[in-house]
Scaffold this active site. Structure first.
Site, short mmCIF file in Angstrom:
data_model
loop_
_atom_site.label_atom_id
_atom_site.label_comp_id
_atom_site.label_asym_id
_atom_site.label_seq_id
_atom_site.Cartn_x
_atom_site.Cartn_y
_atom_site.Cartn_z
N LYS A 67 9.14 29.41 7.61
CA LYS A 67 8.22 29.82 8.67
C LYS A 67 7.24 30.90 8.18
CE LYS A 67 11.52 31.24 11.37
NZ LYS A 67 12.71 30.89 10.58
N ARG A 123 12.82 33.45 20.45
CA ARG A 123 14.01 32.87 19.85
C ARG A 123 15.09 32.56 20.86
NH1 ARG A 123 15.50 34.67 13.88
NH2 ARG A 123 13.38 35.21 13.48
N ARG A 177 15.57 33.53 -2.33
CA ARG A 177 14.39 34.27 -1.85
C ARG A 177 14.36 35.69 -2.43
NH1 ARG A 177 13.13 34.52 4.29
NH2 ARG A 177 15.31 35.10 4.42
N ARG A 188 16.94 40.21 0.38
CA ARG A 188 17.22 40.72 1.73
C ARG A 188 18.71 40.82 1.98
NH1 ARG A 188 13.37 37.49 5.86
NH2 ARG A 188 15.32 37.42 7.05
N ARG A 216 23.48 33.53 10.98
CA ARG A 216 22.09 33.25 11.40
C ARG A 216 21.90 31.79 11.76
NH1 ARG A 216 19.16 35.34 6.32
NH2 ARG A 216 17.24 34.61 7.30
P1 AP5 Z 1 10.53 31.93 4.25
O1 AP5 Z 1 9.11 31.54 4.43
O2 AP5 Z 1 10.84 33.36 3.99
O3 AP5 Z 1 11.42 31.34 5.45
P2 AP5 Z 1 11.57 31.81 6.96
O4 AP5 Z 1 11.75 30.58 7.77
O5 AP5 Z 1 10.46 32.74 7.34
O6 AP5 Z 1 12.95 32.55 6.84
P3 AP5 Z 1 13.47 33.89 7.48
O7 AP5 Z 1 14.80 34.13 6.84
O8 AP5 Z 1 12.47 35.01 7.35
O9 AP5 Z 1 13.63 33.48 8.94
P4 AP5 Z 1 14.57 34.14 9.91
O10 AP5 Z 1 14.12 33.47 11.15
O11 AP5 Z 1 16.01 34.07 9.63
O12 AP5 Z 1 14.28 35.68 9.69
P5 AP5 Z 1 13.33 36.71 10.43
O13 AP5 Z 1 12.75 37.58 9.41
O14 AP5 Z 1 12.42 36.05 11.40
O15 AP5 Z 1 11.13 31.02 3.06
C1 AP5 Z 1 12.46 31.19 2.60
C2 AP5 Z 1 12.52 31.01 1.06
O16 AP5 Z 1 12.18 29.65 0.74
C3 AP5 Z 1 11.51 31.87 0.29
O17 AP5 Z 1 12.08 32.26 -0.92
C4 AP5 Z 1 10.31 30.94 0.03
O18 AP5 Z 1 9.60 31.28 -1.13
C5 AP5 Z 1 11.03 29.60 -0.12
N1 AP5 Z 1 10.22 28.47 0.36
C6 AP5 Z 1 9.41 28.45 1.46
N2 AP5 Z 1 8.85 27.23 1.58
C7 AP5 Z 1 9.34 26.48 0.56
C8 AP5 Z 1 9.16 25.13 0.15
N3 AP5 Z 1 8.36 24.31 0.83
N4 AP5 Z 1 9.84 24.68 -0.93
C9 AP5 Z 1 10.67 25.51 -1.61
N5 AP5 Z 1 10.88 26.80 -1.29
C10 AP5 Z 1 10.23 27.28 -0.22
O19 AP5 Z 1 14.41 37.51 11.32
C11 AP5 Z 1 15.41 38.29 10.69
C12 AP5 Z 1 16.36 38.86 11.73
O20 AP5 Z 1 15.63 39.70 12.65
C13 AP5 Z 1 17.06 37.82 12.64
O21 AP5 Z 1 18.22 37.29 12.03
C14 AP5 Z 1 17.37 38.68 13.86
O22 AP5 Z 1 18.48 39.51 13.63
C15 AP5 Z 1 16.14 39.57 13.98
N6 AP5 Z 1 15.10 38.96 14.84
C16 AP5 Z 1 13.84 38.65 14.47
N7 AP5 Z 1 13.15 38.13 15.49
C17 AP5 Z 1 14.00 38.11 16.56
C18 AP5 Z 1 13.87 37.65 17.90
N8 AP5 Z 1 12.73 37.12 18.37
N9 AP5 Z 1 14.96 37.75 18.72
C19 AP5 Z 1 16.13 38.29 18.28
N10 AP5 Z 1 16.31 38.74 17.00
C20 AP5 Z 1 15.25 38.64 16.14
#
Ligand code: AP5
Length: 232
Positions: free
Chosen positions: A8, A87, A126, A159, A170
């Protein structure tokens, strides 16, 4: 939308570059708060960071407070991209009310899909820049020099919530609380489903193509309604 690690953030960044839209990632906001000194964090934020480290969802009330503080993003001239928010059903409903009160509407909700085994491989490899937050992958998107950001020479780190025990929590939280939003947005006619297999650039192209096709359809519909109104 999409499970943790589906890509994402990577796609939001590419869309942001192409469209100049404001990118609001709730995960990035929490991580920025985590890098502040303890005394600068409110008790609610300290509790939120505990949830995040364990891989659990942060309570809706804290997330909502944080989104409201950044309401200016929603008025950005180039539009806005919400990444990782909403979410839960509660967050989606609050967002809906906020948008209505601001006279705004979502254009589309993009949902990325990938098998769990590939998600785990993406999260495990990552690496994130501590300075500019650029995201890399040790094999799929490696930096030119190991451990160093191509853009700003910042140090890359893994991370805390990318440890296997947090990844499991997660993925469970996603299935339980976030996946039901797919139906919610499908019913509102906003859902755009994109397979997340392939290179980031390929996925970006299919996202962009689908969003453009949707926009063209909407403009055609508006023109059709205007013509019909004019006739009668
Ligand atoms: P990346 O682009 O980083 O993936 P992502 O989907 O953004 O993953 P996240 O782990 O950031 O999502 P998340 O939803 O768990 O975490 P968030 O930060 O939002 O890609 C991942 C890896 O794959 C990278 O190394 C990239 O280079 C690689 N990659 C990407 N595309 C690729 C491809 N096509 N081919 C190969 N490799 C590829 O949230 C973190 C925490 O915050 C949550 O767990 C929660 O505790 C809290 N939080 C955040 N928002 C909320 C909310 N709205 N409500 C409640 N808690 C929340």
């Amino acid at each position: 939308m999409g499970a943790p690690g589906v890509g994402k953030g990577t796609q939001a960044e590419l869309l942001n570059r192409r469209m100049g839209a404001c990118h609001l990632s709730t995960g990035d906001v929490f991580r920025a708060a985590a890098s502040r000194a303890d005394c600068e964090q409110s008790p609610a934020m300290q509790a939120a960071l505990g949830f995040m480290r364990r891989g659990e969802l942060v309570p809706d009330s804290t997330v909502w407070e944080m989104v409201r503080e950044r309401i200016g993003c929603l008025q950005c001239g180039g539009g806005f991209i919400l990444d990782g928010f909403p979410r839960t059903l509660g967050q989606a409903e609050s967002l809906q009310q906020l948008m209505e009160s601001e006279g705004l509407a979502l254009t589309a909700v993009v949902s990325y899909e990938l098998p769990a085994s590939e998600i785990v491989a993406r999260l495990g490899g990552r690496r994130t820049c501590g300075k500019c937050k650029a995201v890399y992958h040790v094999t799929e998107r490696p930096p030119k020099s190991e451990g160093v950001c191509d853009r700003c020479n910042g140090r890359l780190f893994q991370r805390e919530d990318d440890r296997p025990e947090s990844i499991k929590v997660r993925l469970e939280a996603y299935e339980r609380s976030t996946a039901p939003l797919i139906e919610f947005y499908k019913n509102l006619g906003l859902l755009v489903e994109v397979p997340a297999k392939g290179s980031p650039d390929d996925i970006f192209e299919s996202t962009f193509t689908k969003l453009e096709a949707r926009r063209v359809r909407e403009v055609a519909q508006q023109v059709w309604v205007a013509v019909e109104n004019h006739r009668y």
